[in-house]
Design a protein around this motif. Sequence first.
Motif, PDB file in Angstrom:
ATOM      1  N   THR A 173      -3.908  -0.679   7.694  1.00 55.54           N
ATOM      2  CA  THR A 173      -3.730   0.733   8.045  1.00 55.54           C
ATOM      3  C   THR A 173      -2.299   1.200   7.744  1.00 55.54           C
ATOM      4  O   THR A 173      -2.088   2.288   7.182  1.00 55.54           O
ATOM      5  N   VAL A 174      -1.313   0.386   8.093  1.00 52.34           N
ATOM      6  CA  VAL A 174       0.091   0.708   7.791  1.00 52.34           C
ATOM      7  C   VAL A 174       0.278   0.839   6.276  1.00 52.34           C
ATOM      8  O   VAL A 174       0.915   1.789   5.785  1.00 52.34           O
TER       9      VAL A 174
ATOM     10  N   TYR B 175      -1.191   4.173   4.939  1.00 54.98           N
ATOM     11  CA  TYR B 175      -0.351   5.342   5.199  1.00 54.98           C
ATOM     12  C   TYR B 175       0.847   5.400   4.249  1.00 54.98           C
ATOM     13  O   TYR B 175       1.239   6.482   3.794  1.00 54.98           O
ATOM     14  N   LEU B 176       1.440   4.262   3.958  1.00 55.86           N
ATOM     15  CA  LEU B 176       2.581   4.229   3.048  1.00 55.86           C
ATOM     16  C   LEU B 176       2.192   4.718   1.650  1.00 55.86           C
ATOM     17  O   LEU B 176       2.906   5.507   1.023  1.00 55.86           O
TER      18      LEU B 176
ATOM     19  N   MET C 111      -5.809   6.438  11.499  1.00 52.50           N
ATOM     20  CA  MET C 111      -5.209   5.736  12.628  1.00 52.50           C
ATOM     21  C   MET C 111      -6.206   5.523  13.759  1.00 52.50           C
ATOM     22  O   MET C 111      -6.297   4.437  14.341  1.00 52.50           O
TER      23      MET C 111
END
Length: 480
Positions: A95-96, A99-100, A127
């Motif tokens: 997930t991180v 987003y990046l 998220m």
Amino acid sequence: MKNQRSIGVNAGLNMIRTACQVIFPLITFPYVSRVLHVENIGIYNFCQSVISYFLLLAGLGISTYAIREGARYRDDEEKMALFASEVFSINFISTVLSYLILGACIFLIPRFNQYGQIMAVLSISIMFTLVGSEWIFQVYEDYKYITIRGILFQCISLILMFVFVKNSSDLFAYVWITVISCSGANILNAISRRKYCKIRLAINAKMLTHLFPILVLFATSVATTIYTNADTTMLGFLSGNKSVGLYSVSTKIYTIVKQMLAAIIIVSIPRLSAYLGEKKIDCFNKTANQILNALVVIVVPAMVGMIALSRNIVFIIAGQEYVDAKISLEILSVALFFSIFGWFYTSCILIPCRCENKVLMATIVAALVNIGLNFILIPIFQQNAAAFTTVIAELLSMIITWWNGRKYFKVSFLKKDIGSVAIGCVAIWIVCSMTEKYISSVLISTAFSVIASVAAYMIILLIMKNQAVKLVLEILHIKK
């Protein structure tokens, strides 16, 4: 597992939930499509199609893998807690990363930057999908909770829709409401999941044992998304917002019907996986055959009915402005047949048998063909080309998954019953055609066609003693 519901009860609950997901857009989409108009609907669907790729990246193949493997651990609380924590940790990292990459794309790609605010709001769902971990409730077959929670937030969204979306300038409000609809449900999930297992971040070497099958399932999901969502994205680039708006109507109808028909498939995955984990092969084959027979009786007439009533359905759902979506809906109705039966062999046979690599092969072939045909045909035939390429992709996927799945599952469907289904479908076509000819009101004509054709179809199956009808009823009593 104690107090385990039958697959039929679970399927019924899932159908109720899906029916509410059908009723919600049936109420809101005619209103929203008229208020926001084609261009804004096209913008929303373009942005949503882009975010779906990042939602896919964040999710990897975790949900499918967790449901399949978690079903084997669900009677051991300690093992389940450890498994769930490891899978959740992988999901957190992905997930991180998602987003990046999304942030970089919005900043670097002008087309994305143009709609950056809309994409940013829609990305909130990424998220909350992590936080919600809905796969836990599916592992434990808690479809009662999933159904009640889903209905609650659909009702909230319905109220918000009519309060805040009143003219063509309210696109941003519409975006927020769609996010609230799914994000609120996932907040409740984060609270309710504790009764099954406690999840924590568990970054350790054992995570790697889960990673390979997850990545294979992720690659499969990517390929599937390519030939389902790439149509909308490529229409946005190659044809324009109007084509996207028209195609969004036909795909929305197609997706709604497909989800309804797939309700039995979805709830069967944890049960079939558990049977294989317990080496109950006879139970596995019996259940899979009952599911297949039920699908034959339901899917084929649904396809015929959608084709026969395509113009009326589009008119009722979206209005006269979208009637040009009729042809793409008719084409997608054919895709419905291939999609459901391909889905059966994928989710009920190959994935429970841990043959995700074969599913990956099928979806890669389908996706590559879909993209290639889209580049050639969309500039010429626009939304109708996108629908046609979906048919070809679903057909290829179904053939490949059937070919690989036949060694694990033997079909016991009575072939003589195919004739009764065929005759019943002819009756459906005749009823719909005659009704449309003699009843001028679109709404009354459609309602009468549905009721009369369903009645005629069922009478024919009963008269011809179709055994599959009996199996549809018997599935309500399948237990562990």
